[in-house]
Every structure is written in structure tokens, then in C-alpha cells.
Design a protein around this motif. Structure first.
Motif, PDB file in Angstrom:
ATOM      1  N   SER A   1      -8.025  -0.943   3.346  1.00 40.70           N
ATOM      2  CA  SER A   1      -8.639  -0.814   2.037  1.00 40.70           C
ATOM      3  C   SER A   1      -7.587  -1.092   0.960  1.00 40.70           C
TER       4      SER A   1
ATOM      5  N   ASN B   1      -6.166  -0.131  -1.677  1.00 41.76           N
ATOM      6  CA  ASN B   1      -5.742   0.948  -2.574  1.00 41.76           C
ATOM      7  C   ASN B   1      -4.358   1.417  -2.144  1.00 41.76           C
TER       8      ASN B   1
ATOM      9  N   LYS C   1       0.815  -1.231   0.000  1.00 43.20           N
ATOM     10  CA  LYS C   1       0.000   0.000   0.000  1.00 43.20           C
ATOM     11  C   LYS C   1       0.837   1.265   0.000  1.00 43.20           C
TER      12      LYS C   1
ATOM     13  N   SER D   1     -10.609   4.262  -2.221  1.00 44.21           N
ATOM     14  CA  SER D   1     -10.815   2.847  -1.901  1.00 44.21           C
ATOM     15  C   SER D   1     -11.608   2.161  -3.015  1.00 44.21           C
TER      16      SER D   1
END
Ligand code: TXA
Ligand code: MG
Length: 344
Positions: free
Chosen positions: A138, A140, A49, A146
Motif C-alpha cells: 500500500s 503509504n 515506505k 492506506s
């Protein structure tokens, strides 16, 4: 490379057991999952991430019975609350048990836990067996929007996944915005909402029989590292987002909010269906309700980027519903950055 998309919870559970990352559907948004008891995999969640190590992760478990493994000193009012809300979009922050890896909590003494309401992910947890936990932020890149579909997760994060990582496709997320986060560790058992979501203060207060404080934090004061979703550069598309209150709209409609120097064909609108689209603008969302607004919001922001919109004008819901408040929170944070500064 094709998306390594699967639909089998059993296959997802095996991959997690082998230390792979699996993008998982929940009712809120898709999460980037790893086994909570596998430090190397948890570490990869942060690096994939691009998330700072001091921003803690939520542990997802199969049922309320799993809670004592992860949390201790659970206030009495938590039982009736989770009885009503789990599985569902409510995350509880509680004192962490000694078994929780500090990697998950960012070294804090508290842990965030929830039971997600998506049948596929609940089946993954069942396959993993008693005591299993999945950390899942999330899915993303840190600071970006998200994903609410498997395809959006793949588009946004696929380039950072490794061979063997998987995406479990569970369709479009039914809620569309992240869970409510409730801090249950306050003095005297006080409860405070750290991030608004589909379950609001009024419902929590009613179910738990306690007072709940802390509405949505404003974007400007949201710099605490405890809730990265409340730092300025979150939920941000490439386009610059401009938020507008309904009562700011005059007789000429939203056209007056087109920034100087931006052509109307580069401008898009997100609003309830009763707000008109100015000539030449792109309409990304026309929601009939706050529920529909939340459900379609992130897809609309992505759509704007895909179409190359430079500016998105978002007319905020009034905040009269839980979801309206959550939408306001996310849009304020999306507006806190723009195309010029990018997002972290
Ligand atoms: O709906 C959701 O909650 C989604 C789905 C995938 O479950 N997950 C999600 O995770 O939104 P993430 O990592 O994007 O956001 C988790 C939030 C962060 O703002 C984090 O700071 C907060 O939870 N959090 C986690 N542990 C915490 C703790 N111990 N104390 C306070 N906040 C915590
Ligand atoms: Mg997030």
C-alpha cells in the motif's frame, strides 16, 4: 512540487522498466509499485515506505497464467478459486519458486501473489509483457492509513518520492480496504486467512471446495512479522481511534464515549448512517452499508486528521459480512495506537 500524476499505463510501464517507482491504482487501495525483478527498485520500495526488510511484499501479475513463474507446489483447489476471484481482492501465499528474489519475500520460503482488478494497472502489466510482476505494498508510509485516491497517495507519500517516480491516477478505489490474504501452504493443503478482506472464508471455501480457517486475528495477538498489517501500529491516523460495538451504545448515544479532557469539537464519529452524531462532534462517515463503509473508511480517517480531530470514535460493523469483518480488523489495528505514541 506538483504531483507527478499521469493517466497513461504505457508511460507507467516505461518508468517501471527504467527502475522508477510508480504509485498504481488497484480495486483495494493504491500500491507503491516497482518491477519485481529489479532489486534496486524493490529496495527503494522498502526505504520509501520506511518498511522493515522482513515484511514481505505482494507480487501483482497480469493473470493466473503467470502464477507458476512465482509460485510452486500449487494445491489443486487453487485453480477453481482463482478462476472465480481473479482479477480481484484475493492474495495467495504459496511456496515461492526459485526465481523469486528473497528481497521480496523477506527471506521466507513463501510468496504472496495476486491479480489486481483495476483496468489501468492490468494494462501496465500487459505493457510489461509475459513474466512481469510488480511488487506493490500500500502506497503509504509504514503504519499509516492506506490511500484510496491518487491525491491521498501524493499527500501521504509524495515527499518521499524521487524525480522520475510517478503516480498513475485511476480514480477512487472501488473496494477501499486491502485484499484478503490466504495462506495456502498449510499442512495437507489447509488454507488460512491471514488478513480479512472483501473475499471471505465462506466464499473461498465454496469456490475451492476446502475448509478455511483463521478468522481475523485480534489486534492484540497480531505481532507476527509475517503480516505487518497485523502488527499493532497499522492503518493508524494521527487521531486516537476508539472502537465501540453497536451493542455498547446506550440510550444517550455515542456521546458517552467522549474521553475525559477532550472537547466535543475535537471529537469525530465514524459509523453506519443510523447512528446519530452527538451535538458538536464532527461526522466523518455515515455509511449505508458495509460496502460503503469500507469504500469511505480510509478517506474518513484522513479527513479527520486534516480537520485536526484529536479523537475518532468508530462504531464497528457487526462483522456479518466479509467487508464488515475486514473493517473491524482495520479499525482495531488503527485503535491500537494513538496520537500520543504516533505510528511507525
Ligand atoms: O490490497 C492489497 O493487498 C494492496 C494492494 C496495493 O494490492 N497491497 C497491500 O500490500 O496491502 P501491503 O504490503 O500493505 O500488505 C501486504 C501484506 C503484508 O501484511 C505482508 O506481510 C503480507 O501481505 N505478505 C506478503 N508476503 C507474504 C508472505 N510470503 N507470507 C505471509 N504474508 C505475506
Ligand atoms: Mg499496507
Amino acid at each position: 512540487m506538483h504531483a507527478p500524476t499521469i493517466t497513461s499505463p504505457r508511460q507507467a510501464a516505461s518508468a517501471l522498466r527504467e527502475g522508477r517507482l510508480v504509485v498504481l491504482p488497484t480495486e483495494t487501495v493504491y500500491g507503491l509499485g516497482a518491477l519485481a525483478t529489479d532489486p534496486a527498485a524493490v529496495q527503494r520500495v522498502f526505504s520509501t515506505k520506511g518498511r522493515p526488510a522482513d515484511h514481505p511484499l505482494i507480487v501483482h501479475v497480469a493473470s493466473a497464467e503467470e502464477l507458476p513463474r512465482w509460485a510452486q507446489t500449487i494445491p489443486d483447489w487453487v485453480a477453481p478459486l482463482i478462476d472465480r476471484c481473479w482479477p480481484g481482492p484475493l492474495t495467495l501465499v504459496l511456496e515461492a519458486s526459485a526465481e523469486v528474489d528473497p528481497l521480496i519475500t523477506g527471506g521466507q520460503p513463501t510468496v504472496a501473489v495476486r491479480v489486481p482488478a483495476h483496468p489501468l494497472t492490468l494494462q501496465v502489466l500487459e505493457h510489461l509483457g509475459p513474466g512481469a510482476g510488480i511488487v506493490a505494498p500500500s502506497a503509504n508510509v509504514y503504519g499509516q492509513v492506506s490511500p484510496t485516491t491518487a491525491d491521498d497517495a501524493w499527500q501521504g507519500l509524495g515527499h518521499r518520492l524521487r524525480p522520475g517516480d510517478l503516480i498513475l491516477d485511476g480514480g477512487t478505489c472501488s473496494v477501499g480496504v486491502e485484499s484478503t490474504i490466504l495462506d495456502c501452504t498449510g499442512p495437507g493443503g489447509a488454507a488460512r486467512i491471514l488478513r480479512p478482506g472483501a473475499i471471505g472464508a465462506e466464499a473461498i471455501s465454496r469456490f475451492a471446495g476446502i475448509e478455511v480457517t483463521g478468522e481475523a486475528q485480534s489486534a492484540s495477538d497480531g505481532t507476527t512479522p509475517r503480516v505487518p498489517g497485523s502488527t499493532a501500529s497499522h492503518y493508524a491516523p494521527r487521531a486516537a481511534v476508539i472502537t465501540v460495538e453497536r451493542d455498547q451504545i446506550g440510550s444517550d448515544g455515542v456521546a458517552e464515549f467522549l474521553p475525559a479532557g477532550v472537547h466535543r469539537s475535537d471529537c469525530a464519529l465514524i459509523a453506519a448512517s443510523d447512528v446519530d452524531t452527538p451535538p458538536g462532534w464532527t461526522r466523518l462517515l455515515a455509511a449505508a452499508s458495509d460496502r460503503e463503509y469500507a469504500h469511505d473508511l480510509y478517506a474518513a480517517l484522513r479527513d479527520g486528521d486534516r480537520r485536526g480531530c484529536q479523537v475518532v470514535v468508530a462504531v464497528l460493523p457487526t462483522g456479518s459480512t466479509e467487508l464488515g469483518e475486514a473493517i473491524r480488523d482495520r479499525l482495531h489495528r488503527a485503535a491500537a495506537t494513538g496520537s500520543a505514541s504516533g505510528s511507525s
